[in-house]
Design an enzyme around this catalytic site. Structure first.
Site, PDB file in Angstrom:
ATOM      1  N   ASP A  76       0.733  -0.953   0.261  1.00  0.00           N
ATOM      2  CA  ASP A  76       0.140  -0.044  -0.036  1.00  0.00           C
ATOM      3  C   ASP A  76       0.917   1.127   0.043  1.00  0.00           C
ATOM      4  O   ASP A  76       2.054   1.328   0.202  1.00  0.00           O
ATOM      5  CB  ASP A  76      -0.904  -0.060   1.456  1.00  0.00           C
ATOM      6  CG  ASP A  76      -1.929  -0.815   0.904  1.00  0.00           C
ATOM      7  OD1 ASP A  76      -2.393  -1.151   0.015  1.00  0.00           O
ATOM      8  OD2 ASP A  76      -2.750  -0.968   2.132  1.00  0.00           O
ATOM      9  N   LYS A 114      -3.642   3.992  -3.061  1.00  0.00           N
ATOM     10  CA  LYS A 114      -4.703   4.764  -3.331  1.00  0.00           C
ATOM     11  C   LYS A 114      -4.507   6.378  -3.225  1.00  0.00           C
ATOM     12  O   LYS A 114      -5.136   7.143  -2.916  1.00  0.00           O
ATOM     13  CB  LYS A 114      -5.818   4.446  -2.435  1.00  0.00           C
ATOM     14  CG  LYS A 114      -6.475   2.936  -2.530  1.00  0.00           C
ATOM     15  CD  LYS A 114      -7.360   2.589  -1.550  1.00  0.00           C
ATOM     16  CE  LYS A 114      -7.547   1.161  -1.121  1.00  0.00           C
ATOM     17  NZ  LYS A 114      -8.485   0.222  -2.022  1.00  0.00           N
ATOM     18  N   MET A 156      -7.569   9.036   9.464  1.00  0.00           N
ATOM     19  CA  MET A 156      -8.122   9.777   8.403  1.00  0.00           C
ATOM     20  C   MET A 156      -9.000  10.827   8.844  1.00  0.00           C
ATOM     21  O   MET A 156      -9.981  10.813   8.167  1.00  0.00           O
ATOM     22  CB  MET A 156      -9.007   8.468   7.764  1.00  0.00           C
ATOM     23  CG  MET A 156      -8.054   7.484   7.183  1.00  0.00           C
ATOM     24  SD  MET A 156      -8.928   5.979   6.450  1.00  0.00           S
ATOM     25  CE  MET A 156      -9.213   5.242   7.865  1.00  0.00           C
TER      26      MET A 156
HETATM   27  N1  SAH Z   1      -3.863   0.103   9.366  1.00  0.00           N
HETATM   28  C1  SAH Z   1      -3.321   1.608   9.572  1.00  0.00           C
HETATM   29  C2  SAH Z   1      -4.173   2.495   9.128  1.00  0.00           C
HETATM   30  C3  SAH Z   1      -4.727   2.503   7.746  1.00  0.00           C
HETATM   31  S1  SAH Z   1      -5.787   3.993   7.733  1.00  0.00           S
HETATM   32  C4  SAH Z   1      -2.613   1.517  10.764  1.00  0.00           C
HETATM   33  O1  SAH Z   1      -2.907   0.501  11.745  1.00  0.00           O
HETATM   34  O2  SAH Z   1      -1.953   2.668  10.990  1.00  0.00           O
HETATM   35  C5  SAH Z   1      -4.884   5.199   6.986  1.00  0.00           C
HETATM   36  C6  SAH Z   1      -4.756   6.206   8.280  1.00  0.00           C
HETATM   37  O3  SAH Z   1      -3.786   5.992   9.105  1.00  0.00           O
HETATM   38  C7  SAH Z   1      -4.032   7.696   7.804  1.00  0.00           C
HETATM   39  O4  SAH Z   1      -4.969   8.516   7.017  1.00  0.00           O
HETATM   40  C8  SAH Z   1      -3.774   8.122   9.005  1.00  0.00           C
HETATM   41  O5  SAH Z   1      -4.690   8.579   9.783  1.00  0.00           O
HETATM   42  C9  SAH Z   1      -2.881   6.968   9.531  1.00  0.00           C
HETATM   43  N2  SAH Z   1      -1.561   6.921   9.292  1.00  0.00           N
HETATM   44  C10 SAH Z   1      -0.874   5.813   8.610  1.00  0.00           C
HETATM   45  N3  SAH Z   1       0.488   6.129   8.806  1.00  0.00           N
HETATM   46  C11 SAH Z   1       0.480   7.154   9.386  1.00  0.00           C
HETATM   47  C12 SAH Z   1       1.890   7.930   9.643  1.00  0.00           C
HETATM   48  N4  SAH Z   1       2.977   7.305   9.417  1.00  0.00           N
HETATM   49  N5  SAH Z   1       1.626   9.012  10.271  1.00  0.00           N
HETATM   50  C13 SAH Z   1       0.543   9.418  10.607  1.00  0.00           C
HETATM   51  N6  SAH Z   1      -0.744   8.908  10.371  1.00  0.00           N
HETATM   52  C14 SAH Z   1      -0.775   7.924   9.876  1.00  0.00           C
END
Ligand code: SAH
Length: 285
Positions: free
Chosen positions: A66, A88, A203
């Site tokens: 991803d 995406k 998000m």
């Molecule tokens: N499965 C992922 C979340 C996916 S949804 C997890 O467990 O972290 C995607 C959201 O995750 C983004 O919109 C943001 O809110 C958060 N996110 C993922 N990586 C991030 C990062 N390095 N810094 C800040 N927010 C992050």
């Protein structure tokens, strides 16, 4: 080649490698051909993947990853693996969720070792549930390798403990939009606003104005500290501190980098003393 031999080749010979050398492929479950492993990559820094995830990277024939997966991590993949982007973001064409799930099944049926690499933890707002459901229904064997979710590990890199005995005995994890891209409609805002002292939102930047309004209308204090954590654990990490009452104006005024996690609650204040992270030159974080 054994895992430890590969690792030895990657690290600087001047550095201590003894501990790594103790790991051997035989210690791990067999990555069987025709199976799919859904692996959490962690929030961004390559070093935050689990040892099991790292092993899987070295074994896989096909890696479907991803947008939020740190690019550094792919350097540790099996050099013969085919790496396929299924993100995406960034204006690239976005594969439909159904297509991704189907391609996992197709690769597995071709007898490949398929690694589905997802940001953070695969089961936290990451559609890992949907993907594994499709695999289960298709009779494809799979394994889940959990990852560090950004809503916990990302906070740690900002010096914000997600729990602290003096501030909270509970946490709420909330997504800032539903499958239509709108503010989630199926949540009980009254309950969300008051049930736990700490709310961690994924998000949520786009709709932060309306989310903060809903929380305040439901009784959450406007003075509650709020932090926006962007690109956590990565060299470009940035953190903005404001309040729930000011958040809407803040995101309207500033160009907040994404991905970002939003945290509401008094745990945010610990950053003043616990802000430990400064990006290093080490590749893995
Ligand atoms: N499965 C992922 C979340 C996916 S949804 C997890 O467990 O972290 C995607 C959201 O995750 C983004 O919109 C943001 O809110 C958060 N996110 C993922 N990586 C991030 C990062 N390095 N810094 C800040 N927010 C992050």
């Amino acid at each position: 080649m054994k895992l430890w031999q590969r690792i030895k080749g990657l690290v600087n010979p001047e550095k201590k490698v003894g501990h790594f050398a103790r790991l051997d492929g035989a210690d791990f479950p067999d990555f069987e051909a025709g199976t799919v492993w859904l692996v959490g990559a962690g929030p961004g820094a390559a070093g935050l993947i689990s040892i099991m995830g790292y092993y899987a990277l070295g074994e896989a024939d096909v890696i479907i990853y991803d947008a939020l997966v740190g690019k550094e991590l792919l350097k540790y993949a099996n050099p013969n693996a085919q790496c396929i982007y299924a993100g995406k973001r960034g204006g690239k064409p976005s594969p439909k969720q159904k297509d991704i799930s189907i391609s996992l099944i197709d690769w597995a049926r071709e007898g490949k070792k398929v690694l589905r690499l997802k940001g953070g933890d695969p089961f936290v707002f990451g559609r890992g549930g949907e993907e594994s459901e499709t695999l289960a229904k298709a009779g494809v064997k799979f394994r889940i390798v959990p990852g560090i979710t950004s809503g916990i590990g990302g906070l740690a890199y900002a010096g914000i403990p997600v729990t602290h005995r003096d501030t909270n005995q509970a946490i709420i994890f909330l997504t800032g939009h539903d499958e239509t891209g709108e503010v989630p409609h199926a949540v009980d805002w009254q309950a969300i606003a008051t049930a736990a002292p700490v709310i961690v939102m994924y998000m949520a930047v786009k709709h932060l104005g309306s989310i903060s309004d809903k929380l305040m209308s439901a009784g959450r204090g406007a003075n509650d500290p709020l932090a926006i954590l962007s690109n956590t654990t990565l060299p470009e990490q940035s953190v903005a501190i404001t309040t729930l009452g000011e958040a809407a104006a803040f995101v309207a005024r500033e160009d907040v980098p994404t991905p970002a996690i939003v945290v509401v609650g008094k745990v945010v204040n610990y950053r003043e003393i616990l802000n430990w992270y400064s990006p290093s030159e080490n590749r893995i974080g």
